[in-house]
Design an enzyme around this catalytic site. Structure first.
Site, PDB file in Angstrom:
ATOM      1  N   MET A  98     -10.789  11.076   9.724  1.00 35.93           N
ATOM      2  CA  MET A  98     -12.067  10.395   9.950  1.00 35.93           C
ATOM      3  C   MET A  98     -12.928  10.368   8.692  1.00 35.93           C
ATOM      4  SD  MET A  98     -15.063  11.254  12.704  1.00 35.93           S
ATOM      5  CE  MET A  98     -13.957  11.187  14.108  1.00 35.93           C
ATOM      6  N   LYS A 156     -23.727 -13.148   6.831  1.00 35.60           N
ATOM      7  CA  LYS A 156     -23.663 -12.451   8.119  1.00 35.60           C
ATOM      8  C   LYS A 156     -22.938 -11.108   7.955  1.00 35.60           C
ATOM      9  CE  LYS A 156     -19.569 -15.206   8.964  1.00 35.60           C
ATOM     10  NZ  LYS A 156     -18.997 -16.379   9.633  1.00 35.60           N
ATOM     11  N   ARG A 179     -15.006 -22.679  19.890  1.00 35.49           N
ATOM     12  CA  ARG A 179     -15.687 -21.402  19.814  1.00 35.49           C
ATOM     13  C   ARG A 179     -17.160 -21.689  20.091  1.00 35.49           C
ATOM     14  NH1 ARG A 179     -15.252 -17.858  14.305  1.00 35.49           N
ATOM     15  NH2 ARG A 179     -16.765 -19.426  13.658  1.00 35.49           N
ATOM     16  N   TYR A 221      -3.140  15.586   9.394  1.00 36.95           N
ATOM     17  CA  TYR A 221      -2.866  15.563  10.828  1.00 36.95           C
ATOM     18  C   TYR A 221      -1.421  15.163  11.126  1.00 36.95           C
ATOM     19  CZ  TYR A 221      -7.751  15.987  12.347  1.00 36.95           C
ATOM     20  OH  TYR A 221      -9.015  16.427  12.607  1.00 36.95           O
TER      21      TYR A 221
HETATM   22  C1  LIG Z   1     -18.387 -17.068   8.550  1.00 40.96           C
HETATM   23  C2  LIG Z   1     -18.627 -18.521   8.475  1.00 40.96           C
HETATM   24  C3  LIG Z   1     -18.513 -19.208   7.267  1.00 40.96           C
HETATM   25  C4  LIG Z   1     -17.959 -18.562   6.010  1.00 40.96           C
HETATM   26  O1  LIG Z   1     -16.551 -18.493   6.119  1.00 40.96           O
HETATM   27  P1  LIG Z   1     -15.601 -17.888   4.975  1.00 40.96           P
HETATM   28  O2  LIG Z   1     -14.235 -18.081   5.489  1.00 40.96           O
HETATM   29  O3  LIG Z   1     -15.967 -16.449   4.867  1.00 40.96           O
HETATM   30  O4  LIG Z   1     -15.891 -18.621   3.726  1.00 40.96           O
HETATM   31  C5  LIG Z   1     -18.875 -20.537   7.242  1.00 40.96           C
HETATM   32  N1  LIG Z   1     -19.286 -21.177   8.369  1.00 40.96           N
HETATM   33  C6  LIG Z   1     -19.381 -20.546   9.562  1.00 40.96           C
HETATM   34  C7  LIG Z   1     -19.822 -21.296  10.747  1.00 40.96           C
HETATM   35  C8  LIG Z   1     -19.039 -19.205   9.653  1.00 40.96           C
HETATM   36  O5  LIG Z   1     -19.098 -18.594  10.849  1.00 40.96           O
END
Ligand SMILES: *Cc1c(COP(=O)(O)O)cnc(C)c1O
Length: 341
Positions: A289, A36, A126, A241
């Site tokens: 930036m 992701k 969650r 800055y």
């Molecule tokens: C992001 C995520 C993972 C991976 O987690 P890490 O801590 O990066 O290993 C696994 N399961 C779910 C549901 C996640 O959202």
């Protein structure tokens, strides 16, 4: 297209070695990969291609847009945020939702169902349906590939880990799921009671280390920036800055094509470090930036057009900056060329 004056050097051998190490730590469980947020900033496509070639079969994205971007690769994708009404129309055949609420389960059934994953909440509050929903028959008749839950504090030794594990284990055999999956990167390190059938590492694939068992995990990502100019700053003058840095003596300074818009945030002002050859080059003044200044007294030959490597060792950089290892990676911006070697 000309090369960007900014690049992420990505170590393919380290990525695949990390996956192999996590697969071994996970024992009999299959080892997947969370890709992701554009593969935690590395570029999801490059990550998936390399891990698929190494034997990884299960990939996790957050959204259907992320799944569509990978749909031409011949890998199985699980969409962690489940399915919204507006996602139903344009679903790649390689992806399935991780159904995460009563509403999503209903929506999926009404759309004709088909293979899916399901997230059960065991304490995160969650995403996920409850164990009571399962007991009430919410999932009856669904074609579930993987039943999942997610650990709250796998990176800490706390009793909640064991409670979540037990609550999840109690669901074995209660659904049609072919496999069960609980552990993220830190969860894999909690031992075999946490491995079930499939693990879902993310951060450790990309070099993150959270527990002793991750000691063999290798750094994958090195941000590198080109020097735009070199200048002399005389004692008493300030740099950047708000004039937060005053040169204590005559100083040689290099201006880098790198700034907070690239994810090199202002917490690195007067704290970050770069390397060139053997020289250690501290950041001086505020990160802007698009620009960052380095003291290059230690590198007399470094000049315009040369490249420096930013110090980005994940656990140490997290401790120094106050950012998490996750933020350090996922914040890396679109102006980096992503270069695998
Ligand atoms: C992001 C995520 C993972 C991976 O987690 P890490 O801590 O990066 O290993 C696994 N399961 C779910 C549901 C996640 O959202």
């Amino acid at each position: 297209m000309t090369d960007s004056p900014l690049r992420l050097r990505l170590n393919a051998a380290a990525l695949t070695a990390n996956w192999t190490l996590l697969a071994r730590l996970g024992g009999k469980a299959a080892c997947g990969a969370a890709v992701k947020a554009n593969g935690y900033g590395l570029g999801a496509r490059g990550v998936v291609e390399r891990l698929a070639a190494t034997g990884c079969r299960d990939f996790f994205v957050a959204t259907w847009a992320e799944a569509r971007a990978l749909a031409d690769l011949d890998v199985t994708l699980s969409v962690l945020h489940g399915v919204r009404a507006e996602d139903l129309a344009d679903r790649p055949r390689t992806a399935r939702p991780v159904l995460a609420s009563v509403e999503q389960v209903r929506r999926w059934r009404e759309a004709g169902g088909g293979p899916c994953d399901v997230m059960v909440d065991t304490g995160m509050n969650r995403l996920g349906i409850s164990a009571q929903n399962v007991a009430d028959g919410l999932l009856d008749g669904l074609a579930i590939e993987t039943l999942m839950s997610h650990l709250v504090s796998a990176d800490e030794a706390v009793p909640l880990n064991g409670r979540q594990r037990d609550a999840f284990a109690a669901l074995a055999g209660r659904t049609s799921a072919r496999r069960m999956s609980l552990a993220n990167s830190a969860g894999i390190a909690l031992g075999k009671d946490y491995h079930f059938d499939l693990t879902r590492p993310g951060i450790a694939l990309y070099g993150g280390r959270q527990r002793d068992a991750h000691a063999g995990i290798r750094q994958v990502v090195t941000p590198e920036a080109q020097i735009l100019q070199r200048r002399r700053v005389t004692a008493g003058e300030t740099i950047g800055y708000n004039a937060t840095f005053t040169a204590p003596h005559d100083m040689e300074v290099a201006i880098l094509n790198l700034g907070y818009a690239d994810g090199y945030l202002r917490c690195f002002s007067d704290k970050g470090v770069a390397h060139a050859g053997g020289a250690i080059l501290p950041v001086v003044g505020r990160v802007s930036m698009d620009l960052t200044a380095l003291c290059v007294d230690a590198a007399p030959d470094l000049g315009e057009g040369d490249w420096v490597a930013m110090d980005y060792a994940l656990p140490e950089t997290a401790a120094r900056s106050g950012l998490s290892q996750y933020e350090l990676l996922t914040g890396l911006g679109a102006r980096f060329d992503r270069v695998w070697a």
